[in-house]
Design an enzyme around this catalytic site. Sequence first.
Site, PDB file in Angstrom:
ATOM      1  N   SER A   1     -25.765  12.555 -11.554  1.00 43.03           N
ATOM      2  CA  SER A   1     -26.644  13.613 -12.053  1.00 43.03           C
ATOM      3  C   SER A   1     -27.298  13.142 -13.342  1.00 43.03           C
ATOM      4  O   SER A   1     -27.378  11.941 -13.606  1.00 43.03           O
ATOM      5  CB  SER A   1     -25.837  14.903 -12.257  1.00 43.03           C
ATOM      6  N   ASN A   2     -27.782  14.051 -14.149  1.00 43.47           N
ATOM      7  CA  ASN A   2     -28.444  13.710 -15.422  1.00 43.47           C
ATOM      8  C   ASN A   2     -28.197  14.841 -16.408  1.00 43.47           C
ATOM      9  O   ASN A   2     -27.700  15.905 -16.022  1.00 43.47           O
ATOM     10  CB  ASN A   2     -29.942  13.451 -15.177  1.00 43.47           C
ATOM     11  N   PRO A   3     -28.544  14.650 -17.698  1.00 42.26           N
ATOM     12  CA  PRO A   3     -28.145  15.651 -18.711  1.00 42.26           C
ATOM     13  C   PRO A   3     -29.022  16.906 -18.797  1.00 42.26           C
ATOM     14  O   PRO A   3     -28.878  17.684 -19.733  1.00 42.26           O
ATOM     15  CB  PRO A   3     -28.254  14.881 -20.042  1.00 42.26           C
TER      16      PRO A   3
END
Length: 213
Positions: free
Chosen positions: A21-23
Amino acid sequence: MKVVITAGPTREFLDPVRFLSNPSTGRMGFACASEGVDRGHDVVLISGPVSLPTPDGLRRVDVVSASDMWEAVRLAFGECDVLIMCAAVADWTVDVPAETKLKKGTMESLTVSLIRTRDILASVSAENESATLVGFAAETDHVIEAATHKLKSKGLDLIVANDVTVPGAGFGGETNVATLLPASGGAIDCGLLTKRALAARIFDWVEATRRSD
Ligand code: C5P
């Protein structure tokens, strides 16, 4: 106007308990959604996994993966006047996710094969030619050049370019530093703004453009 807004990250699962995923926290998308509702628009908010409360007065659709987000956008898009893609959609997903938890056992390394996800913005644009398409380009270098390339290659009406390395911009915070690049030309440098104020600038542009069409 009927406005579809996407927000947050997506999750691409390797196995039932692990994902890439990503932030992204969803704040920019949720700010756009609240701004749209306050301006009297009919808003559908399609969100990846985030921990933000749902703003009043809109319909929220929760999704997990890039593929789920693509399906949800396609369902809502045919009817809409404006699509604002704030979501940080994964560019790659796991080719063959494991059906059961991968056991680390004695494995010292793990190689995972990733394949490209479908570009939602680029693939839906042909399905509703009267809709106004707004994308985001979060970049770390050559920001304006990269954003201009995305504006053209995805067939957008507006791209919001932001350098995520600048203090006050990027993932998670309450502010952003952005330049609006319309397909019709020019650049609107917004400087440092709260995400809600940036959302207002985006809606100002969209409303003015649709009025003049
Ligand atoms: O190409 P890049 O991912 O930087 O483009 C960012 C823009 O494209 C964002 O508006 C994002 O929501 C959208 N996007 C998309 N589908 C993808 C990846 C990104 O619509 N698979």
